[in-house]
Design a protein around this motif. Structure first.
Motif, PDB file in Angstrom:
ATOM      1  N   VAL A 131     -11.089  11.070  -6.589  1.00 53.05           N
ATOM      2  CA  VAL A 131     -11.586   9.549  -6.101  1.00 53.05           C
ATOM      3  C   VAL A 131     -11.541   9.883  -4.914  1.00 53.05           C
ATOM      4  CG1 VAL A 131     -11.031   7.674  -5.337  1.00 53.05           C
ATOM      5  CG2 VAL A 131     -11.932   8.222  -7.909  1.00 53.05           C
ATOM      6  N   ALA A 132      -9.978  10.382  -4.191  1.00 55.93           N
ATOM      7  CA  ALA A 132      -9.942  10.627  -2.818  1.00 55.93           C
ATOM      8  C   ALA A 132     -11.085  11.597  -1.619  1.00 55.93           C
ATOM      9  CB  ALA A 132      -8.293  11.530  -2.803  1.00 55.93           C
ATOM     10  N   LYS A 133     -11.785  12.005  -2.812  1.00 55.33           N
ATOM     11  CA  LYS A 133     -12.692  13.029  -1.969  1.00 55.33           C
ATOM     12  C   LYS A 133     -13.997  12.233  -1.953  1.00 55.33           C
ATOM     13  CE  LYS A 133     -10.296  17.840  -3.561  1.00 55.33           C
ATOM     14  NZ  LYS A 133     -10.929  18.839  -4.228  1.00 55.33           N
ATOM     15  N   PRO A 176      -7.931  10.934  -9.301  1.00 54.95           N
ATOM     16  CA  PRO A 176      -7.616  10.181  -8.711  1.00 54.95           C
ATOM     17  C   PRO A 176      -7.479  11.714  -7.510  1.00 54.95           C
ATOM     18  CG  PRO A 176      -5.511  11.113  -9.661  1.00 54.95           C
ATOM     19  CD  PRO A 176      -6.752  11.066 -10.578  1.00 54.95           C
ATOM     20  N   ALA A 177      -7.399  12.875  -7.661  1.00 60.18           N
ATOM     21  CA  ALA A 177      -8.061  13.898  -6.549  1.00 60.18           C
ATOM     22  C   ALA A 177      -9.819  14.299  -6.627  1.00 60.18           C
ATOM     23  CB  ALA A 177      -7.455  15.114  -6.877  1.00 60.18           C
ATOM     24  N   GLN A 217      -2.416   4.570 -10.239  1.00 62.85           N
ATOM     25  CA  GLN A 217      -1.143   5.410 -10.590  1.00 62.85           C
ATOM     26  C   GLN A 217      -0.480   4.261 -11.456  1.00 62.85           C
ATOM     27  OE1 GLN A 217       0.164   7.864  -9.190  1.00 62.85           O
ATOM     28  NE2 GLN A 217      -1.349   8.583  -8.722  1.00 62.85           N
ATOM     29  N   ARG A 275       1.041  -1.306   0.021  1.00 64.59           N
ATOM     30  CA  ARG A 275       0.277   0.258  -0.303  1.00 64.59           C
ATOM     31  C   ARG A 275       0.977   1.619   0.587  1.00 64.59           C
ATOM     32  NH1 ARG A 275      -5.503   0.865   3.504  1.00 64.59           N
ATOM     33  NH2 ARG A 275      -5.298   3.357   2.709  1.00 64.59           N
ATOM     34  N   LYS A 307     -11.298   2.806  -1.580  1.00 65.26           N
ATOM     35  CA  LYS A 307     -10.465   3.884  -2.140  1.00 65.26           C
ATOM     36  C   LYS A 307      -8.897   3.503  -1.933  1.00 65.26           C
ATOM     37  CE  LYS A 307     -12.213   7.233  -0.585  1.00 65.26           C
ATOM     38  NZ  LYS A 307     -12.835   9.283   0.481  1.00 65.26           N
ATOM     39  N   ALA A 308      -8.328   3.845  -1.575  1.00 69.53           N
ATOM     40  CA  ALA A 308      -6.676   3.135  -1.275  1.00 69.53           C
ATOM     41  C   ALA A 308      -6.639   2.444  -2.520  1.00 69.53           C
ATOM     42  CB  ALA A 308      -5.923   3.155   0.194  1.00 69.53           C
ATOM     43  N   LEU A 326      -7.375   3.799  -6.439  1.00 65.80           N
ATOM     44  CA  LEU A 326      -6.280   4.262  -5.811  1.00 65.80           C
ATOM     45  C   LEU A 326      -4.151   4.125  -6.566  1.00 65.80           C
ATOM     46  CD1 LEU A 326      -6.720   7.476  -3.408  1.00 65.80           C
ATOM     47  CD2 LEU A 326      -7.177   7.399  -5.195  1.00 65.80           C
ATOM     48  N   PRO A 371     -12.737   3.481   3.087  1.00 61.52           N
ATOM     49  CA  PRO A 371     -11.109   3.745   2.853  1.00 61.52           C
ATOM     50  C   PRO A 371     -10.501   2.734   2.507  1.00 61.52           C
ATOM     51  CG  PRO A 371     -12.556   4.350   5.081  1.00 61.52           C
ATOM     52  CD  PRO A 371     -13.281   3.656   4.374  1.00 61.52           C
TER      53      PRO A 371
END
Length: 940
Positions: free
Chosen positions: A668-670, A665-666, A630, A348, A622-623, A626, A619
């Motif tokens: 998805v993070a929110k 990604p920005a 990448q 991770r 989502k990680a 993300l 959480p």
């Protein structure tokens, strides 16, 4: 595809399960194992050719599979890659069947046709209409007994270039160089498995015509081969046919099987290599015994329990509980003489890889010390049995019935080896699995870490970098003159009238709450597939929250109001089932594949994940998404596919988003749980949902089961809407170069948005494009791959969205031919639209192939399910494929050319190139298009 407010969630997805009968229990393992039956007969010709025949009359097709008992482990020093190179050469014509072998196979409507090479065997396979079986046998026998007279230096040079581009394409992928480190470390110098199947650039450069002749004569005789026929054929019919075409081929030398022991490392080896990757990956590897060894089965079970099952030890500990990893896996690759036990962990982001490595080693050590539970073994064996049953839907192909029988015949001298092997799976106990682990996995391990960073210099081919001129074009000649023809002239047999497609009747009905059921019956195997399909998909993502659909779908099977993520995974394994939620550009779906004896509990699970998700694991998932984004941006093909849609559609159109659906990604993070619940309520609604079903059971048995589980489901709030009326951009034609230093290959993608919609009748465009870029024999592929040898393969065609469709071109090419490849493709496309239009012969080839392929195109439940959903999405009648042959026949060459000219315009293309800008940009600057250089995202 991948994938706060409990009261609101329950209100929007009230489950009917509480009022239903108690959940059904899985069928006993013995009942499932009894379903894995594959009767066969076998005989051997005087020249040593072994023939296996398995009858299955479900469709008028026959799977043909020829396995030669030779692979890369049999290559002498300095000649690595020869077995695979020869696989390519055997597709390029024989003495009595000149030219590319795909041409006669396509002409008769073959499906699932290809060839592959492994460490231990080379195989060729095709599924053909029953009436074309004599031709398939003629072709296979001609390349077995009459090949060398048709192989000359031009053919060798051309296919050497293709293979080297295949190697570049694989090596260019993230983690693509790991295979070389694995083989060279696990197996010492001189060991038959020390080198990879693809071989080295230097050895491929050195391959001579004399080497090729010697290799063929020594390994491709009938006495070193197995022919399997599976499908609409029986042994009495097959025997005279096989004797007619193969009987006159002389025996070859009797090959001496290459011996190979299982090596042990002298001590643990820790190694770190760097690659253009986004995520640090940890490997743990051991050389273990091969397929026929008694420990092969318990080691495979151990790998499943450790990291192969969705509820595996590593998944539950490292991913779900401790959240140190974003993905894990473990598997055994059972080769003939040895095997490879491999564990993978993707760390991770933000977590210390050394900490994860220590924890990984501790988990493995504890697993070896304590062993698996009986329940874990049962789940692993159930999944194994289910996988075998599902693979038996196909009579041929890479992994169907023919391949199953051929593997046993070649490696174990027993076509029924698979059945004996399954009995071994069913007998394993915690003690036997633990004993195998303690014997083999307590030996020194190879611990490899792949970390983000610059790659080591790439081993490039001398010929590939020095060639300034294209290799001479293909010529269809009976013999090259490089070697004498063997035997008298043989004539290809005629092909009779191909049976017409018998498409199953499709039935539509509704549940009491408006859910539409679309059903087809497919008898033969006890299998059921369902797809809960609803509007939405990636085009439904809010523009400021790209990735919402994928994240919502990924969380559906990660916990419900009554089941945890681990419990859902465990239940699926007990049932021999698979639930997967995913999306496409226009739709989303939740799929269930289940053995019919376990249909009732499978539907319980499907209803629960569809109607009662909690999104509690947001959480973690989502990680993982993300990290996936990448990784996508570190993959050259993934990066190109993320970039191109926005360039051709513009930012406002729903399709101008990454085609994978992974999102921004920005954004998805929110995303919050409330966002996902709101998205689900807008799109997953009874009135807009259809359940597509393919089963051996009648609809009358299945509909009540679905009613009891989905009938009480009600929608909440307003439905979602899409901006389908948005304006499509008119982009400036240009080249966007994404600089990825050190890339051994350039990935080229290009496209434009057509005026046509997917719901239009696009058959004329599809047929016209087949000759340009839609098939192996297309002009683009034959030019760039087969004539110039600059690529492993080139494609062009439409993506079948419901709205405005894109026309796309994809071509991975060797770095020094990036500019010339674009120039050549533009020339090919322009000529097709002007001075060299589609010919009558090309139209005839495509139409006849397409019609003749129909009987073999819906062999599996998945293929039929996809067709039913495609018809629904594109607003076509359910019996569309029943009448498609007439639509093909009605197409004229003039109509096809007019369609291509109207729709395709290369002057509007936007090109995306992912490659090494220092080497590529000077080539692109000569093409007369603006070139924008963008730095590719750096590995993090």
């Amino acid at each position: 595809m991948r994938l706060a407010i409990p009261a609101l969630l329950l209100a929007s997805a009230l489950s009917p399960l509480s009022a239903a009968t108690p959940p059904a229990k899985p069928a006993p393992l013995s009942v499932l194992a009894d379903q894995v039956k594959l009767p066969y007969e076998q005989f051997t010709l005087a020249n040593g050719l072994r023939v296996v025949v398995s009858t299955d009359r479900k469709a008028p097709v026959v799977g043909v599979s020829v396995w030669y008992h030779v692979g890369s482990k049999d290559e002498p020093a300095g000649k690595t890659g020869f077995a695979h190179l020869f696989e390519h050469l055997m597709f390029n014509g024989s003495e009595n069947a000149p030219g590319d072998f795909f041409k006669p196979l396509e002409s008769v409507g073959a499906t699932d046709y290809n060839g592959t090479t492994s460490f231990d065997r080379t195989n060729y396979f095709e599924t053909v209409p029953t009436q074309a079986l004599p031709l398939a046998l003629f072709l296979e026998s001609d390349r077995m007994g009459h090949l060398l007279g048709a192989v000359g230096q031009e053919t060798l040079d051309r296919q050497r270039g293709v293979v080297q581009n295949e190697k570049r394409q694989d090596d260019n992928q993230p983690y693509g160089l790991v295979q070389y480190a694995e083989q060279q470390t696990l197996f010492p110098e001189g060991h038959p498995y020390h080198h990879t199947t693809i071989g080295s650039m230097a050895d491929l450069d050195k391959a001579s015509l004399a080497d090729v002749r010697e290799w063929f004569r020594g390994h491709y005789g009938p006495n070193n081969a197995v022919l399997v026929l599976s499908g609409d054929i029986d042994a009495a019919t097959a025997k005279p046919l096989v004797k007619k075409y193969f009987g006159d081929i002389a025996r070859g030398p009797q090959p001496v099987p290459t011996a190979a022991s299982v090596p042990t490392l002298p001590a643990r080896k820790d190694e770190t290599i760097h690659d253009q990757v986004a995520t640090t990956r940890l490997y743990r590897q051991w050389a273990v015994p091969g397929l026929l060894d008694a420990d092969s089965v318990p080691l495979d079970i151990a790998a499943s329990v450790l990291g192969g099952l969705a509820s595996s030890r590593l998944d539950n500990i490292l991913v779900r509980k401790e959240r140190l990893a974003v993905s894990v896996s473990a598997n055994v690759e059972p080769l003939e003489r040895v095997g490879e036990f491999e564990v993978q962990v993707d760390v991770r982001p933000g977590v210390d890889p050394r900490l994860v490595g220590q924890r990984l080693d501790a988990i493995i050590a504890d697993f070896i010390a304590t062993g698996p539970t009986a329940d874990e073994i049962q789940r692993a064996v159930t999944q194994e049995i289910a996988g075998r049953i599902f693979s038996m839907e196909k009579v041929g192909g890479f992994s169907g019935r023919a391949a199953l029988l051929a593997q046993g015949a070649v490696y174990a001298n027993d076509p029924g080896f698979y059945e004996k092997q399954l009995k071994e799976y069913a007998k394993e106990t915690p003690a036997s699995v633990q004993a195998a682990m303690q014997k083999w996995l307590t030996r020194p391990v190879y611990a490899l870490t792949v970390s983000p960073g610059a790659r080591a210099p790439y081993e490039e081919a001398k010929a590939g970098q020095e060639a300034d001129k294209p290799i001479a074009g293909t010529k269809e000649v009976a013999a090259s003159g490089a070697a004498p023809a063997t035997g008298p002239k043989r004539e290809a047999p005629p092909v009779g009238d191909i049976s017409a497609l018998t498409y199953p009747a499709i039935t539509r009905t509704k549940l009491s709450n408006g859910v539409t059921l679309v059903y087809a019956q497919r008898t033969g195997l006890p299998l059921t597939r369902l797809a809960v399909t609803f509007d939405g998909g990636f085009s439904a993502d809010p523009k400021d929250a790209l990735g919402t659909a994928t994240l919502m779908l990924s969380l559906l099977d990660e916990g419900t109001t009554t089941r945890s993520s681990a419990q859902i995974a465990s239940e699926q394994e007990h049932l021999g089932s698979r639930i997967a939620a995913g999306g496409s550009m226009d739709r989303a779906e939740i799929d269930l594949a289940v053995l019919t004896p376990n249909l009732a509990p499978g539907l319980d699970l499907l209803a629960d994940v569809t109607l009662n998700p909690t999104f509690a694991d947001l959480p973690r998932v989502k990680a993982e998404q993300l990290a996936g984004i990448q990784s996508e941006m570190s993959d050259p093909e993934g990066l190109a596919s993320r970039t191109l849609p926005g360039l051709i559609y513009g930012p406002s159109y729903p399709y101008g988003v990454p085609s994978s659906g992974s999102g921004d990604p920005a954004a998805v993070a929110k995303l919050t749980k409330a966002d996902l619940v709101a998205f689900k309520d807008k799109w997953l609604r009874p009135s807009d949902t259809s359940i597509f079903i393919v089963s051996d059971q009648p609809l009358s048995a299945i509909q009540p089961m679905l009613e009891s589980r989905f009938g009480a489901w009600k929608a909440t709030g307003p439905a979602g809407t899409k901006a389908t009326g948005a304006t499509v951009a008119t982009p400036k034609p240009r080249i966007v170069l994404l600089d990825r230093p050190g890339s051994p290959q350039s990935v080229i993608q290009a496209g434009e948005v057509l005026d046509a919609k997917g719901s239009d009748e696009l058959l004329p465009l599809v047929v016209a494009n087949d000759a340009l870029g839609g098939s192996f024999l297309s002009r683009l592929n034959m030019d760039i791959r087969e004539t110039k040898a600059w690529s492993y393969g080139v494609q062009a065609g439409i993506s079948r969205y419901a709205g405005r469709v894109p026309y796309l071109v994809a071509a991975p090419v060797q770095t020094d031919k990036t500019g010339p490849s674009i120039q050549a493709m533009l020339g090919d496309i322009k000529a097709f639209l002007t001075t060299q239009p589609l010919t009558d012969a090309e139209r005839e080839r495509t139409v006849e192939r397409s019609i003749r392929q129909l009987p073999g195109s819906f062999e599996t439940g998945n293929e039929l399910l996809d067709a039913m959903q495609r018809n629904d999405l594109l607003k076509r009648p359910d019996d569309y494929y029943t009448h498609i042959a007439d639509k093909y026949r009605a197409l004229t060459t003039a109509e096809l050319n007019a369609t291509a000219r109207r729709e395709i315009d290369p002057a509007r293309f936007v090109w995306v190139v992912v490659g090494d800008a220092a080497k590529v940009k000077p080539q692109l600057d000569t093409l007369g298009l603006p070139v924008e250089v963008v730095k590719a995202p750096a590995a993090q």
